[in-house]
Design a protein around this motif. Structure first.
Motif, PDB file in Angstrom:
ATOM      1  N   TRP A 151       0.829  -1.201   0.000  1.00 45.99           N
ATOM      2  CA  TRP A 151       0.000   0.000   0.000  1.00 45.99           C
ATOM      3  C   TRP A 151       0.866   1.254   0.000  1.00 45.99           C
ATOM      4  O   TRP A 151       0.530   2.246  -0.655  1.00 45.99           O
ATOM      5  N   PHE A 152       1.948   1.230   0.759  1.00 40.05           N
ATOM      6  CA  PHE A 152       2.848   2.374   0.789  1.00 40.05           C
ATOM      7  C   PHE A 152       3.548   2.573  -0.564  1.00 40.05           C
ATOM      8  O   PHE A 152       3.737   3.700  -1.024  1.00 40.05           O
ATOM      9  N   ILE A 153       3.929   1.472  -1.197  1.00 39.61           N
ATOM     10  CA  ILE A 153       4.586   1.572  -2.505  1.00 39.61           C
ATOM     11  C   ILE A 153       3.625   2.165  -3.532  1.00 39.61           C
ATOM     12  O   ILE A 153       4.007   3.020  -4.342  1.00 39.61           O
ATOM     13  N   TYR A 154       2.369   1.699  -3.500  1.00 43.79           N
ATOM     14  CA  TYR A 154       1.363   2.296  -4.384  1.00 43.79           C
ATOM     15  C   TYR A 154       1.259   3.805  -4.145  1.00 43.79           C
ATOM     16  O   TYR A 154       1.223   4.601  -5.085  1.00 43.79           O
ATOM     17  N   ALA A 155       1.174   4.204  -2.876  1.00 48.34           N
ATOM     18  CA  ALA A 155       1.022   5.622  -2.531  1.00 48.34           C
ATOM     19  C   ALA A 155       2.238   6.430  -2.985  1.00 48.34           C
ATOM     20  O   ALA A 155       2.092   7.530  -3.545  1.00 48.34           O
ATOM     21  N   PHE A 156       3.434   5.882  -2.767  1.00 47.90           N
ATOM     22  CA  PHE A 156       4.651   6.595  -3.164  1.00 47.90           C
ATOM     23  C   PHE A 156       4.700   6.775  -4.681  1.00 47.90           C
ATOM     24  O   PHE A 156       5.114   7.838  -5.178  1.00 47.90           O
ATOM     25  N   TYR A 157       4.287   5.755  -5.422  1.00 47.80           N
ATOM     26  CA  TYR A 157       4.300   5.845  -6.880  1.00 47.80           C
ATOM     27  C   TYR A 157       3.313   6.907  -7.367  1.00 47.80           C
ATOM     28  O   TYR A 157       3.603   7.669  -8.303  1.00 47.80           O
ATOM     29  N   ILE A 158       2.137   6.987  -6.743  1.00 50.52           N
ATOM     30  CA  ILE A 158       1.140   7.990  -7.120  1.00 50.52           C
ATOM     31  C   ILE A 158       1.665   9.396  -6.842  1.00 50.52           C
ATOM     32  O   ILE A 158       1.536  10.313  -7.672  1.00 50.52           O
ATOM     33  N   ILE A 159       2.288   9.583  -5.672  1.00 50.27           N
ATOM     34  CA  ILE A 159       2.843  10.896  -5.323  1.00 50.27           C
ATOM     35  C   ILE A 159       3.969  11.269  -6.290  1.00 50.27           C
ATOM     36  O   ILE A 159       4.070  12.425  -6.733  1.00 50.27           O
ATOM     37  N   TYR A 160       4.807  10.290  -6.620  1.00 51.53           N
ATOM     38  CA  TYR A 160       5.890  10.548  -7.568  1.00 51.53           C
ATOM     39  C   TYR A 160       5.349  11.029  -8.904  1.00 51.53           C
ATOM     40  O   TYR A 160       5.854  11.995  -9.494  1.00 51.53           O
ATOM     41  N   GLY A 161       4.311  10.357  -9.422  1.00 50.49           N
ATOM     42  CA  GLY A 161       3.723  10.748 -10.697  1.00 50.49           C
ATOM     43  C   GLY A 161       3.166  12.156 -10.654  1.00 50.49           C
ATOM     44  O   GLY A 161       3.311  12.929 -11.613  1.00 50.49           O
ATOM     45  N   CYS A 162       2.534  12.520  -9.541  1.00 47.69           N
ATOM     46  CA  CYS A 162       1.976  13.862  -9.383  1.00 47.69           C
ATOM     47  C   CYS A 162       3.088  14.915  -9.414  1.00 47.69           C
ATOM     48  O   CYS A 162       2.975  15.930 -10.118  1.00 47.69           O
ATOM     49  N   ILE A 163       4.164  14.667  -8.666  1.00 44.91           N
ATOM     50  CA  ILE A 163       5.283  15.615  -8.625  1.00 44.91           C
ATOM     51  C   ILE A 163       5.923  15.760  -9.998  1.00 44.91           C
ATOM     52  O   ILE A 163       6.187  16.875 -10.482  1.00 44.91           O
ATOM     53  N   TYR A 164       6.161  14.622 -10.664  1.00 42.78           N
ATOM     54  CA  TYR A 164       6.838  14.661 -11.962  1.00 42.78           C
ATOM     55  C   TYR A 164       6.008  15.395 -13.008  1.00 42.78           C
ATOM     56  O   TYR A 164       6.528  16.258 -13.740  1.00 42.78           O
ATOM     57  N   GLN A 165       4.716  15.081 -13.113  1.00 44.57           N
ATOM     58  CA  GLN A 165       3.875  15.718 -14.126  1.00 44.57           C
ATOM     59  C   GLN A 165       3.754  17.217 -13.881  1.00 44.57           C
ATOM     60  O   GLN A 165       3.699  18.010 -14.837  1.00 44.57           O
ATOM     61  N   THR A 166       3.729  17.624 -12.618  1.00 46.80           N
ATOM     62  CA  THR A 166       3.665  19.049 -12.301  1.00 46.80           C
ATOM     63  C   THR A 166       4.922  19.766 -12.762  1.00 46.80           C
ATOM     64  O   THR A 166       4.862  20.825 -13.410  1.00 46.80           O
ATOM     65  N   MET A 167       6.086  19.200 -12.441  1.00 49.31           N
ATOM     66  CA  MET A 167       7.349  19.822 -12.850  1.00 49.31           C
ATOM     67  C   MET A 167       7.491  19.832 -14.360  1.00 49.31           C
ATOM     68  O   MET A 167       7.957  20.822 -14.951  1.00 49.31           O
ATOM     69  N   LEU A 168       7.095  18.753 -15.022  1.00 46.09           N
ATOM     70  CA  LEU A 168       7.226  18.669 -16.476  1.00 46.09           C
ATOM     71  C   LEU A 168       6.361  19.721 -17.162  1.00 46.09           C
ATOM     72  O   LEU A 168       6.765  20.312 -18.172  1.00 46.09           O
ATOM     73  N   THR A 169       5.171  19.963 -16.618  1.00 43.74           N
ATOM     74  CA  THR A 169       4.290  20.974 -17.187  1.00 43.74           C
ATOM     75  C   THR A 169       4.944  22.354 -17.152  1.00 43.74           C
ATOM     76  O   THR A 169       4.897  23.106 -18.132  1.00 43.74           O
ATOM     77  N   VAL A 170       5.565  22.682 -16.023  1.00 44.18           N
ATOM     78  CA  VAL A 170       6.242  23.976 -15.899  1.00 44.18           C
ATOM     79  C   VAL A 170       7.389  24.066 -16.894  1.00 44.18           C
ATOM     80  O   VAL A 170       7.539  25.062 -17.618  1.00 44.18           O
ATOM     81  N   ALA A 171       8.220  23.017 -16.959  1.00 40.20           N
ATOM     82  CA  ALA A 171       9.384  23.038 -17.859  1.00 40.20           C
ATOM     83  C   ALA A 171       8.946  23.136 -19.315  1.00 40.20           C
ATOM     84  O   ALA A 171       9.496  23.940 -20.092  1.00 40.20           O
TER      85      ALA A 171
END
Length: 434
Positions: free
Chosen positions: A329-349
């Motif tokens: 469950w923690f791995i699932y949560a970490f992967y979801i948070i990672y995707g959110c952070i990455y897509q946000t940064m990529l949008t800005v760049a």
């Protein structure tokens, strides 16, 4: 240890996925040039056919060779993403819409991933187990549908490099890039001279029939490349983009292997996999975050380094969680948070880069950034996944990805500190003169 991990998944990771990584890297530049020469649409159709072949290669009980051949088709399928963006740019005359259509295309990709992952998870829960064969056939049907849809799309009359009817000398200078900051009373606009794109006049040499020769195309590519990357701000964002994207492809490719690896370590045979739910939430929350960050009116030239630096370090910390925890469950949560952070940064760049490029340059920059990213992906596959440089387990791969992101963030933060003191010194000089 690797010996504790099922041999089937070790072979899948090292001998099957690796072929896909090498194929993507080998094909992306070729696909980019062929796409422009063929005016995009034939490549879009071929992309759908390659998707059908990639999924068809895993139907039934495929041999190792058949799966590897399927990964070659997947390499073309993945590399052809450049064709989709190039098609959109070629069909759009006004560059002011580039950022808008780029955001819409990215939102469409994320929405498609969300719907497919959500549907797969729903079918699995209703069925009581994962219906692998049925899902493969549904994927093949989806690729066939996209192929037919691509065939029905309008043809492109002009392309950017090989077929361009514009023969006049044009000034590709963009209007000044304005960084907006808001105040409680009224909006305030400030212009950063340092952040302005360079002014360059480009002469487009073409034949009477509107087609460039190969030599003219290569010359124009060289000019376009120099013009695009002459801006230090663009170079910095593109480097972050390429390095972050290369690691993202690694995480995205091997996250399902990590799930199985952890279950094997826990000797848990009763846990219900929610891989589809995790992937759907990853893309859905990432899309929402990307859309939200795109609406913020910030002076990204000033705060962008800080944002990307902190975001990259947070992405690394989240991936560290995937390494240390053994709870699914923690791995699932970490992967979801990672995707959110990455897509946000990529949008800005992406949006910041798009604002500063000339009309015809975005496809080239996107393709070159993807080329660098896939080179890094290939290098990590060869050296880490296949163990030719360092032999690690699947879970240790994610430790390397975490350190990788933290290092990227540290470098970007150094730029942030440097820019802060440089701007402070400049402001002090201006105040003294006044």
């Amino acid at each position: 240890m690797l010996t504790e991990f099922p041999k089937l998944f070790v072979q899948t990771s090292r001998d099957v996925y690796a072929v896909g990584a090498y194929s993507c890297f080998a094909l992306i530049i070729i696909v980019f040039l062929i796409t422009d020469y063929l005016k995009y649409k034939p490549v879009l159709i071929m992309d759908g056919i390659c998707g059908v072949m990639a999924y068809g290669s895993i139907v039934g009980h495929p041999s190792l060779l058949r799966m590897q051949i399927g990964q070659v088709f997947y390499g073309f399928f993945f590399s052809s993403e450049v064709a989709y963006f190039g098609y959109l740019y070629a069909m759009t005359d006004d560059k002011r819409y580039y950022q808008k259509i780029t955001g819409q295309a990215r939102a469409a990709c994320l929405s498609g991933k969300f719907l497919s992952s959500f549907f797969a998870q729903l079918v699995s829960l209703v069925n009581g187990s994962v219906p692998y064969v049925e899902l493969v056939y549904i994927s093949i049907f989806g690729m066939l549908f996209s192929t037919v849809w691509a065939y029905m799309m309008p043809n492109v009359t002009n392309s950017i490099y090989f077929h361009n009817e514009k023969s006049e000398t044009t000034d590709d200078t963009l209007p000044p890039v304005k960084n907006h900051t808001s105040s409680p009373n009224e909006p305030k606009t400030t212009e950063n001279i340092e952040s302005q794109p360079s002014q360059t006049k480009i002469t487009k040499d073409i034949n009477k029939d509107g087609d460039r020769t190969l030599g003219q195309v290569l010359l124009y590519l060289q000019k376009d490349f120099k013009r695009s990357y002459s801006d230090p701000y663009v170079r910095k964002l593109c480097l972050w983009w390429a390095f972050a994207f290369g690691a993202y492809v690694q995480v995205y490719t091997y996250i399902n292997i990590l799930y199985t690896y952890v279950l094997n370590l826990n000797e848990d045979t009763h846990f219900t996999l929610y891989n589809g739910a995790a992937e759907s939430l990853n893309t859905l929350i990432g899309a929402i975050a990307a859309y939200s960050i795109g609406k913020l009116e910030l002076n990204w030239f000033k705060v962008g380094d800080l944002f990307l630096g902190i975001g990259s370090i947070l992405a690394g910390v989240v991936l560290l969680g995937c390494f240390f925890t053994r709870t699914m469950w923690f791995i699932y949560a970490f992967y979801i948070i990672y995707g959110c952070i990455y897509q946000t940064m990529l949008t800005v760049a992406e949006s910041e880069v798009a604002k500063r490029l000339s009309r015809d340059s975005y496809g080239l920059v996107f393709g070159f950034n993807s080329f660098i990213a896939l080179f890094l992906h290939t290098l990590m596959t060869y050296g880490i996944v296949q163990g030719n440089i360092i032999s690690v387990s699947t879970i240790q791969q994610f430790l390397i990805y975490a350190v990788y992101y933290i290092c990227i963030g540290a470098v970007i933060l150094i730029f942030a500190v440097k820019n802060y003191f440089s701007s402070s010194a400049t402001d002090s000089i201006i105040e003294c003169k006044l």
